[in-house]
Design an enzyme around this catalytic site. Sequence first.
Site, short mmCIF file in Angstrom:
data_model
loop_
_atom_site.label_atom_id
_atom_site.label_comp_id
_atom_site.label_asym_id
_atom_site.label_seq_id
_atom_site.Cartn_x
_atom_site.Cartn_y
_atom_site.Cartn_z
N SER A 25 61.58 51.26 75.43
CA SER A 25 60.46 52.21 75.05
C SER A 25 59.20 51.61 74.89
CB SER A 25 61.12 53.11 73.93
OG SER A 25 60.34 54.43 73.66
N ASN A 26 58.37 52.39 73.73
CA ASN A 26 57.02 51.53 72.87
C ASN A 26 57.13 52.62 72.07
OD1 ASN A 26 55.28 54.30 73.22
ND2 ASN A 26 56.03 53.57 75.33
#
Length: 212
Positions: A25-26
């Site tokens: 993810s981020n």
Amino acid sequence: MNKNLKCLISAGPTREWVDSVRFISNPSSGKMGYALASEAKKRGYSVVLVSGPVRLDKIEGISTHFVENAKEMELEMTNHFDSANIIIMCAAVSDHRPKNKKSGKIKKNDFAKSIDLVENPDILKGLGKRKKKGQLLVGFAAEAENFAQNAKQKLIQKNLDWIAMNDISNPSHGFGSDHNEIFLYSSTGEEVKLKSAPKNLLAKQIFEEILK
Ligand code: C5P
């Protein structure tokens, strides 16, 4: 006001599971997308928000569809796209996902070897291809170098009307922060700098510019 007009917005990160306990993810907080959705509601639009996993309160009066990964986000965005007048793709979509999600937990030693990744669909590019006359399509770009050039290239490649670019090499702005600085570029050659401000103020300014 804009009661019969629909505004479709995506926000937050996507999460691509590797196994039952790990994902790619981020750090997108979703704050910019939620601020845009709030602003659209204030302006009287019927708002549909497609949100990745975020720690933000649901906004009353906004139809919010929660998704986890890029494929789910693509499906929701495509489902609502044709009936939308303004579409803003603000989500930070993971460019890749694991080829296969393993059930259970991959052992430490196996995990260290490699994870096979496949490319996620470019949701915005797909929407750009479907765009009809009268629809306003806006994208975001987080750039670390060649800012204007990269953003303008995406504007063309994805058939956008506007792109909102932020410089992620500046640590005080962008991902997770409450403030940001944005450069707006339009397909007709306009360039507008929105100086550092809280994301809700920027959301207001973005609407003012794209609707001028
Ligand atoms: O090409 P890049 O990822 O920098 O483009 C950013 C824009 O494209 C953002 O508006 C983002 O929401 C969108 N995007 C997308 N699908 C992807 C990657 C990015 O819609 N797989």
